[in-house]
Design a protein around this motif. Structure first.
Motif, short mmCIF file in Angstrom:
data_model
loop_
_atom_site.label_atom_id
_atom_site.label_comp_id
_atom_site.label_asym_id
_atom_site.label_seq_id
_atom_site.Cartn_x
_atom_site.Cartn_y
_atom_site.Cartn_z
N ARG A 61 0.77 -1.14 -0.02
CA ARG A 61 -0.12 0.04 -0.06
C ARG A 61 0.94 1.37 0.15
NH1 ARG A 61 -3.86 -0.10 4.83
NH2 ARG A 61 -2.11 0.78 5.99
N GLN A 62 0.56 1.95 -0.58
CA GLN A 62 1.38 3.53 -0.92
C GLN A 62 1.74 3.96 0.56
OE1 GLN A 62 -0.83 6.44 -3.02
NE2 GLN A 62 -0.11 5.59 -4.81
N SER A 70 1.32 -2.80 5.56
CA SER A 70 0.59 -2.73 4.40
C SER A 70 -0.72 -3.47 4.23
CB SER A 70 1.32 -2.95 3.01
OG SER A 70 1.04 -3.32 2.02
N GLY A 71 -1.46 -2.97 3.39
CA GLY A 71 -2.98 -3.91 3.05
C GLY A 71 -3.30 -3.89 1.80
N GLN A 76 -8.20 -6.15 -5.49
CA GLN A 76 -6.71 -5.65 -6.18
C GLN A 76 -5.79 -6.63 -6.94
OE1 GLN A 76 -5.57 -2.98 -2.83
NE2 GLN A 76 -6.11 -1.41 -3.85
N ILE A 77 -5.73 -7.75 -6.47
CA ILE A 77 -4.66 -8.98 -6.78
C ILE A 77 -5.14 -9.34 -8.36
CG2 ILE A 77 -3.81 -11.21 -6.36
CD1 ILE A 77 -3.70 -9.11 -3.91
N PRO A 78 -6.36 -9.47 -9.03
CA PRO A 78 -6.21 -9.77 -10.22
C PRO A 78 -5.84 -8.38 -11.23
CG PRO A 78 -8.39 -10.10 -9.13
CD PRO A 78 -7.47 -9.43 -8.08
N ALA A 233 -3.95 2.58 -5.54
CA ALA A 233 -3.33 3.22 -4.65
C ALA A 233 -2.31 2.37 -3.86
CB ALA A 233 -4.51 3.70 -3.60
N LEU A 234 -1.56 1.87 -4.98
CA LEU A 234 -0.38 0.99 -4.31
C LEU A 234 0.90 1.65 -4.75
CD1 LEU A 234 -1.92 -2.62 -4.98
CD2 LEU A 234 -1.85 -1.20 -2.73
#
Lengths: 392, 248
Positions: A61-62, A70-71, A76-78, A233-234
């Motif tokens: 995570r940013q 982080s989370g 978001q994974i795909p 937002a990563l």
């Protein structure tokens, strides 16, 4: 060179066997302690600097400093998997592992407890870290509560042998294998299946995603892709850089090494100085004779500093041998300290590198130089006529 | 008439201890000819060793000039003096002052290390010097393996190794029994007569002084008596030296 022959100094060292031996031992001890503390710092640095590949990108995570902070949402994974630049394995599957990191407080074998990182990985987790080898047992079966444990963790924590159970509160994990990660970060971890772990800890998302890219250009493209997707937002960090940033854990230990080393070195300098003062005063008439014969002040100064340096060099070599033996025999096991970035224990071994040994030798030479400088100055600047009158 | 090798002109040497000024040599003038064998005598504190040190360039006068050959040693810098000593002066000490960790050969080779001679030349010259003092069979002996007389002979070999014109000897027989002392005196006599060395020797011993050809008697920093030998052998003679030493 118009100097005093070296054999003069060497033979003088042998003539004063007892003081020479004591000084050598004193310097050797200082060098050995210095090297052991530095080897500790070096071992710790190695865990981080050797960890991580230049081709691997860790997605967090940013603004997260570590995986613990982080989370990432499941959704978001795909999106990450679909980004360009990711390498595929022989089966055509992308080399990506969505991972969950949790720190647990487990009981140690020697009493007390310490934090250990439990890492949930996907199928490609191990392939992404080629330095990892299974040394005993078998891999865990995904979807079960099986784990594999780093050998160095197994040595230090209870219930971590193959076939045993690791317990934490209501949790139970069956140990099915041990692995070795060649002194890198996973050597401080326990691994299991990430999906199983999400269920166990009732987490809604992962901590990070690790992805292998095909080359430097692809890597930069992938990192840009992560940053450029506003839905994510990563941010992507080169895995090596991520671990380099964590090396700060070793800094206080290295500082301690230098501090202890320097304090002891000052003591050893005085020891060497004392020996050299004794050597000079017992040879006052001899030195005056050499000067009367025409040897210059500089050659006397040089000769005595050289004698002191030679003495310290022998001490340095003995100290290196001593440190080598200590690290190989007494400190050969693994030990741990807390990583201040993740608050989990980092397991590492003392590492005595050739560079460190060289530092030890240089360190001893510096002690010899300063220890010999003042007595040599006294030898070179005493009045010849006064010194010739000295008896003995 | 031989030309003077050493010229001492109105030399004053003072030491300051706390606030007290001690005058050891008080306006002394003296000339020593080339090839002379001079004995410096006098009671303790008369300034004879100080004078020897000034001549040898290991000390400097408070005022006055000292010339050895064409060199004014009283005004040389420390570094220049060291070089000058290595080329012009051979030292013979009362306690021999050999380096205990070096062999007889290595001790004699020491002053040669300050020359530009090759290793082979140094070896030849050191061996020759040891042959002159009849110690060719003791090259590899350390000082502790030699008798006092032999140690002093090694020291003499060291003093002549670079073939300096001037030899300075401070009580060369002071630490030896009479037989060894006699051998040393014979050797010094030979260096003077056969090799033409100028020798300045400080001694308390009338027997040693008797070997010299000139006797300079100092007292309280001034020249009290300066006697040149006459006679066939050109020596002062024991009785005369004893009388001079006693101040008669």
């Amino acid at each position: 060179m118009l100097g005093i022959p070296l054999k003069y100094n060497v033979r003088n060292l042998f003539v004063r066997k007892v003081t020479t031996t004591l000084t050598v031992l004193g310097i050797a001890l200082v060098v050995a302690v210095f090297l052991c503390v530095m080897a500790l710092g070096e071992g710790l640095t190695r865990v981080f600097t050797a960890s991580g590949s230049e081709k691997n990108v860790l997605v967090l995570r940013q603004n997260s400093q570590s995986e613990l902070q982080s989370g990432l949402g499941r959704d978001q994974i795909p999106l990450i998997r679909a980004l360009p630049g990711i390498e595929k394995d022989a089966d055509g599957k992308p080399l990506v592992s969505a991972e969950l990191v949790v720190v647990l407080n487990l009981d140690k074998r020697d009493g007390g407890s310490s934090n250990v990182t439990i890492r949930g990985v996907e199928e490609k987790g191990m392939a992404l870290r080629p330095q990892m080898k299974l040394t005993e047992g078998r891999p865990f079966v995904p979807g079960t509560s099986e784990v594999i444990v780093a050998e160095s963790v197994a040595k230090r924590f209870k219930g971590a042998e193959v076939g045993q159970e690791i317990r934490f509160g209501a949790y139970r994990w069956k140990v099915v294998g041990h692995f070795d990660a060649g002194g890198t970060a996973p050597d401080s971890e326990i691994w299991t299946d990430s999906e199983g772990m999400l269920n166990t800890f009732q987490r809604g998302g992962f901590s990070s995603v690790l992805a292998r890219t095909t080359d430097r250009a692809a890597r930069d493209q992938f990192i840009a892709g992560v940053a450029g997707d506003a839905r994510l937002a990563l941010e992507g960090k080169v895995e090596r850089t991520y671990y380099d940033d964590q090396t700060s854990t070793a800094a206080p230990i290295k500082f301690l090494g230098f501090f202890v080393g320097i304090v002891m070195a000052i003591g050893a300098c005085f020891g060497a100085m004392n020996t050299m003062y004794a050597a000079v005063s017992s040879r006052t008439r001899e030195i005056a004779t050499l000067r009367a014969l025409g040897f210059s002040r500089l050659s006397i100064l040089f000769s005595f500093v050289l004698e002191s340096i030679a003495l310290a060099f022998i001490g340095g070599v003995v100290g290196c041998a001593l440190a080598f033996l200590l690290v190989k025999v007494a400190l050969s096991g693994v030990t741990g300290t807390t990583n201040f970035a993740t608050f989990a224990e980092v397991v590492f071994a003392f590492r005595l590198t050739p560079q460190l040994l060289l530092t030890g030798i240089v360190f001893s030479l510096v002690m010899g130089f300063f220890g010999g400088l003042f007595p040599a100055g006294r030898a070179a600047f005493t009045k010849i006529t006064a010194a010739l009158r000295q008896v003995g | 008439m031989a030309e003077p090798l050493i010229r001492i002109e109105n030399v004053v040497k003072q030491y300051t201890r706390d606030t007290q000024v001690l005058t050891v040599l008080d306006g002394l003038s003296l000339e020593v000819d080339k090839g002379e064998f001079v004995a410096l005598m006098g009671p303790s504190g008369s300034g004879k060793t100080t004078l020897l040190n000034l001549i040898a360039g290991i000390d400097r006068p408070t005022s006055g000039r000292i010339l050895v050959g064409a060199d004014e040693v009283s005004s040389m810098s420390e570094g220049a003096l060291a070089k000058w000593r290595s080329e012009n002066v051979g030292f013979i000490f009362q306690l021999y002052n050999l380096v205990p960790v070096l062999t007889a050969f290595e001790n004699v080779e020491l002053p040669l290390l300050l020359t530009r001679l090759s290793k082979a030349e140094r070896k030849k010259q050191a061996e020759t010097a040891l042959a002159v003092v009849a110690l060719s069979d003791r090259l590899d002996h350390y000082p502790r393996q030699l008798s006092g007389g032999q140690e002093q002979r090694v020291a003499i070999a060291r003093a002549i190794a670079t073939d300096p014109a001037l030899l300075v000897a401070d009580e060369p027989t002071g630490d030896l029994d009479s037989k060894s002392g006699e051998e040393i005196l014979v050797l010094l006599e030979r260096l003077h007569s056969e090799f033409g060395k100028t020798i300045v020797m400080v001694t308390h011993d009338p027997k040693a002084a008797a070997r010299a050809h000139r006797l300079v008697h100092l007292d309280k920093g001034v020249l009290k008596e300066d006697v040149r030998a006459k006679g066939e052998k050109g020596e002062i003679g024991v009785a005369a030296a004893a009388a001079i030493a006693a101040g008669k």
